[in-house]
Enzyme design. Structure first.
Site, mmCIF file in Angstrom:
data_model
loop_
_atom_site.group_PDB
_atom_site.id
_atom_site.type_symbol
_atom_site.label_atom_id
_atom_site.label_comp_id
_atom_site.label_asym_id
_atom_site.label_seq_id
_atom_site.Cartn_x
_atom_site.Cartn_y
_atom_site.Cartn_z
ATOM 1 N N GLN A 18 0.934 1.472 9.974
ATOM 2 C CA GLN A 18 0.876 2.998 9.267
ATOM 3 C C GLN A 18 -0.468 3.594 9.103
ATOM 4 O OE1 GLN A 18 3.741 0.363 6.303
ATOM 5 N NE2 GLN A 18 3.235 2.377 5.527
ATOM 6 N N PHE A 55 7.551 -0.064 5.603
ATOM 7 C CA PHE A 55 7.678 -0.214 3.927
ATOM 8 C C PHE A 55 6.282 -0.575 3.196
ATOM 9 C CE2 PHE A 55 11.227 -2.076 6.059
ATOM 10 C CZ PHE A 55 12.284 -1.140 6.099
ATOM 11 N N THR A 101 -3.281 8.874 -5.001
ATOM 12 C CA THR A 101 -3.963 9.000 -5.924
ATOM 13 C C THR A 101 -5.615 9.148 -5.660
ATOM 14 O OG1 THR A 101 -3.696 6.784 -6.403
ATOM 15 C CG2 THR A 101 -2.280 8.186 -7.555
ATOM 16 N N PHE A 143 4.666 1.457 -4.258
ATOM 17 C CA PHE A 143 3.264 1.467 -4.443
ATOM 18 C C PHE A 143 2.885 1.060 -5.916
ATOM 19 C CE2 PHE A 143 -1.375 2.384 -3.904
ATOM 20 C CZ PHE A 143 -1.755 1.749 -2.858
ATOM 21 N N GLU A 177 9.783 7.214 -0.683
ATOM 22 C CA GLU A 177 9.602 6.221 -2.045
ATOM 23 C C GLU A 177 10.635 6.565 -3.228
ATOM 24 O OE1 GLU A 177 5.243 4.424 -1.734
ATOM 25 O OE2 GLU A 177 5.314 6.748 -2.055
ATOM 26 N N ALA A 224 2.784 6.799 0.380
ATOM 27 C CA ALA A 224 2.639 7.797 -0.542
ATOM 28 C C ALA A 224 3.694 8.779 -0.520
ATOM 29 C CB ALA A 224 1.379 8.180 -0.899
ATOM 30 N N ARG A 274 -1.218 3.375 -10.035
ATOM 31 C CA ARG A 274 0.156 3.945 -9.893
ATOM 32 C C ARG A 274 1.357 3.320 -10.882
ATOM 33 N NH1 ARG A 274 2.827 7.843 -6.534
ATOM 34 N NH2 ARG A 274 0.771 8.069 -5.255
ATOM 35 N N GLU A 315 0.317 -1.000 6.154
ATOM 36 C CA GLU A 315 -0.629 0.108 5.660
ATOM 37 C C GLU A 315 -2.185 -0.409 5.926
ATOM 38 O OE1 GLU A 315 -1.961 2.958 2.109
ATOM 39 O OE2 GLU A 315 -0.092 2.018 2.151
#
Length: 812
Positions: free
Chosen positions: A212, A243, A457, A359, A724, A526, A325, A247
């Site tokens: 990702q 998913f 964030t 997340f 998400e 995100a 988060r 990442e």
């Protein structure tokens, strides 16, 4: 087998869509290829003659010191070419994405069970993995920490964070306290972790990675090999699911494949078997959370204290932002009055947990939803009414971190629309009657909102680039920094570029994501893939379109517009391709890069205040369940969802995202249970002992409606993110289970229920309810068809908060 259910979607009609391409349902660009098996994933690419296959030798204990690693038998195995260790790494040995602590190959110290120690290169996949098992490893094992109780008493991975100020609670008519253990989750992508690397003639590396975050793979591969970034190209056409599991943690396997290619001069493929993938890669973070609420006698919250504790694994990975988060979403859709939210990042001797859809947001959100269920018991009101009166509202719309919630009207409208369409009030009465008449089978109903912040964030990640080429036949090629993992991002980009240029979608091709086309890209995460990359692609296409329109005005002497592939200039009309060809002959540039950065967002980490999100995605879900109080079995009877997508870019794809996210969340909260033994070994390491949802778990009835109202913020075509946020709709199922269990005591006693609400946990919670009302199991068994008649509760027992405090995942 149970008859398959049919999803009842509520899609906008063609009359409601104002644009010819964007806002309409279009088939996923790879749908046909995937259906007939022609879509190429990394394992489908032909390998070169002499390609080597890699496997990893992994640790057989969770924590300790390596005393001996004997690979003699490995090297003697058929097909083995060489074995590489940490000593063979020419550059950086630690690939931690933000903080150090993630060695590419363990040297000296082992930090978790199944940690890679050495890399085996052989002439076939099977030979490599068979040889890897022959390594003799001697590790001096140490005591391990895998649960909350042990981790909380040890130094934290990262400093404690806090929103708001902790103040002594004033006495209030209702004061409740509770806790919630929230289990982790395996990503269970269809395509496992895989990379294919080969040397290039200039001393670089070309990598195909199921990632990702191609830019991070590029960066880490270059650092591991000690070569410039420009000598590493990462190509990613499509993933078979990500998913969040790809990442940051796809990078390790890409780096190992690249290391093998660098050291041997050969192409190297590394594909993890499912059991290794599950054991050696991170999961959704388990959390242990606590809350205290004070409220008026009517259930209006006056103050709140919430503590979220993420069990992070052996290293920080992305845990800092994930726990942040969780804190950001511990309020969900509610004004908590004087609120203080704290977050801890705890170290355990397990694989380092990582990003997963939501997340951290889901782990924070479910905590306040459990508190709402408990508050409804104490206030003796329906849980929906408790939720409605505590929603963010005018004058009470500032979050604990100082951001204003501007769409308070949308929050209320979505919930009320769903309550009406799902016939919540009438069904509540029907369920009350059912539960009075049936002692064994109990029904539960819950309607829960979702308010999910959209943006990274980490402010610097909110940027994207794109590259658009128009060729002289009028066809268009687009490359952007986002990655396609099945969510339809490339399809939406194709729509956006076609709409921007005024041409048919068939003329637009979105190519693979490559670091030599669009540099320095952010991860596709995100829920920002379409927001960021769609706007960047739009900006690039608009730049070229403006050039073409300027050229047309000068060349033809009339202002032009482009629609449906035709160029209209007053009464004159020419084909799109003719305009492009004439512009080329006139030396007009037909290529442009585009860039976008999200406006308005900022956050002061020191003061813990700011605007971390560009906007909020909003929705609500209503779930009805039936539980068997004798076995703990649960059936999902009906689900209704209304979800705010702004002006949907592609309603059909958005509908698929909502449905899929809900089912994945259903697994997280009801059946998917991670289990480690006392030695730190993952026991749930295969589909044999880890239960994802199947068609038998699908709701008997499911209705999804898109709430289409233009995003008040200037997002791409005023759409809203949809990756998400729908995941959290599954929280309504957990709350409905809680509601069904509470009905045993006529909603006088809080159930002790943690997540996932497996059959075992449901049964234990039911038995506890019966115990506390003085009902014996024999009485339960003998009263199948009797009206529910309870013995009087002991004095002081109504509205009594459970004192149970789970000290570990096993105990909970």
């Amino acid at each position: 087998m149970r008859r398959l259910t049919t999803l009842t979607p509520n899609l906008p009609s063609s009359e409601e869509v104002g644009l010819p391409i964007v806002g309409r349902s279009h088939q996923h660009e790879s749908a046909e290829k995937q259906a007939i098996g022609e879509a190429l994933f990394i394992d489908d690419h032909a390998t070169k003659a002499g390609c080597l296959h890699a496997a990893v030798i992994v640790s057989n204990v969770a924590r300790g010191t390596i005393e001996q690693l004997d690979v003699t038998d490995v090297k003697r195995s058929p097909g083995v070419v060489t074995v590489l260790s940490g000593e063979d790494i020419p550059g950086e040995k630690d690939i931690g994405p933000i903080f150090k602590g993630d060695p590419l190959l363990a040297e000296g110290e082992v930090k978790y069970h199944s940690q890679p120690i050495a890399l085996v290169l052989a002439r076939s996949h099977q030979q490599a993995w068979q040889a890897a098992k022959k390594a003799h490893i001697c590790i001096a094992a140490e005591k391990v920490t895998t649960d909350y109780a042990s981790a909380a008493s040890q130094p934290h991975l990262l400093p404690r964070r806090q929103f708001g100020q902790s103040e002594a609670s004033e006495p209030a008519p209702i004061m409740i306290a509770g806790d919630l253990f929230v289990g982790g989750q395996e990503h269970f992508y269809l395509e496992g972790q895989i990379s294919l690397a080969e040397p290039t003639e200039e001393g670089g590396i070309y990598v195909r990675s199921s990632s990702q975050h191609p830019t991070e793979v590029q960066t880490l591969v270059a650092e591991v090999l000690n070569i410039p970034f420009n000598k590493v190209t990462v190509d990613m056409r499509r993933m078979g699911g990500g998913f969040g599991g790809k990442e940051s943690q796809a990078a390790q396997w890409a780096c190992l494949a690249a290391l093998g290619a660098h050291c041997t001069g050969k192409q190297v493929k590394l594909r993890l078997p499912r059991s290794v993938d599950m054991s050696s890669t991170g999961k959704r973070h388990p959390f242990y959370n606590r809350y205290q609420l004070s409220a008026t006698e009517h259930g209006l919250i006056e103050s709140a204290k919430i503590e979220v504790n993420g069990l992070c694994g052996h290293s920080a990975d992305l845990s800092g932002a994930i726990v942040d988060r969780a804190m950001f979403h511990s309020d969900n859709a509610y004004h908590l009055g004087a609120a203080c939210i704290t977050g801890n990042r705890l170290k355990t001797d397990t694989v380092s947990h990582t990003a997963f859809r939501g997340f951290g947001g889901p782990q924070g959100m479910i905590t306040i939803e459990k508190a709402m269920q408990a508050l409804s018991i104490h206030a003796d009101k329906d849980a929906l009414d408790i939720r409605l009166q505590n929603l963010y509202r005018p004058g009470k719309n500032t979050t604990p971190y100082g951001m204003e919630v501007e769409q308070t009207d949308t929050l209320k409208e979505v919930i009320e629309q769903l309550a009406n369409s799902a016939d919540y009030r009438a069904r509540r009465e029907q369920i009350r009657q059912w539960n009075r008449d049936n002692l064994v089978l109990k029904k539960g109903l819950a309607l829960t909102p979702v308010k999910f912040g959209i943006s990274f964030t980490a402010t610097h990640l909110n940027q994207a680039g794109a590259l658009v080429h128009i060729y002289t036949d009028g066809s268009v090629q687009v490359s952007h920094g986002g990655t396609e993992m099945g969510q339809g991002l490339h399809t939406k980009i194709q729509q956006i570029v076609a709409e921007t240029l005024g041409i048919p979608m068939s003329l637009v091709l979105v190519t693979s994501t490559r670091t030599d086309k669009v540099p320095n890209s952010s991860p596709t995460a995100a829920s920002s893939g379409a927001d960021l990359n769609g706007m960047a692609a739009h900006n690039a296409a608009k730049t070229i379109k403006d050039r073409l329109l300027d050229f047309a005005a000068q060349h033809y002497g009339h202002a032009a517009t482009i629609r449906d592939g035709q160029v209209l200039m007053g009464e004159q009309q020419i084909a799109w391709a003719e305009l492009v060809q004439n512009a080329y002959l006139a030396r007009v540039s037909l290529s442009s890069s585009g860039f976008y950065k999200t406006p308005k967002i900022w956050f002061d980490m020191e003061k813990s205040v700011g605007r971390p999100f560009f906007y909020f995605s909003i929705g609500a879900s209503c779930s009805e369940v039936t539980i068997d109080t004798l076995t703990g079995e649960m059936r999902l009877d009906r689900v209704d969802i209304v979800h705010d997508v702004g002006n949907s870019l592609n309603p059909a794809i958005d509908m698929g995202q909502i449905e899929g996210a809900f089912i994945q969340g259903l697994g997280w909260l009801t059946s998917e249970e991670l289990q480690w033994d006392e030695s730190g070994k993952l026991l749930s390491n295969s589909p044999m002992n880890y239960k994802i949802p199947t068609i038998g778990d699908y709701p008997k009835q499911m209705n999804i409606a898109l709430y289409q109202k233009a995003n008040p913020e200037h997002s791409i075509y005023r759409s809203k993110a949809v990756g998400e946020p729908p995941f959290m709709h599954s929280i309504s199922v957990w709350c409905a289970i809680y509601d069904a269990i509470a009905s045993i005591s006529d909603h006088q006693i809080e159930p002790t229920l943690h997540a996932p609400a497996t059959g075992e946990r449901i049964l234990k919670a039911c038995l506890e309810q019966y115990d506390r009302i003085g009902y014996t199991r024999s009485e339960t068994l003998g009263a199948n068809a009797k009206v529910n008649q309870f013995k009087p509760l002991q004095a002081g027992s109504p509205n009594q908060t459970s004192a149970h405090q789970p000290q570990s995942e096993q105990e909970s």
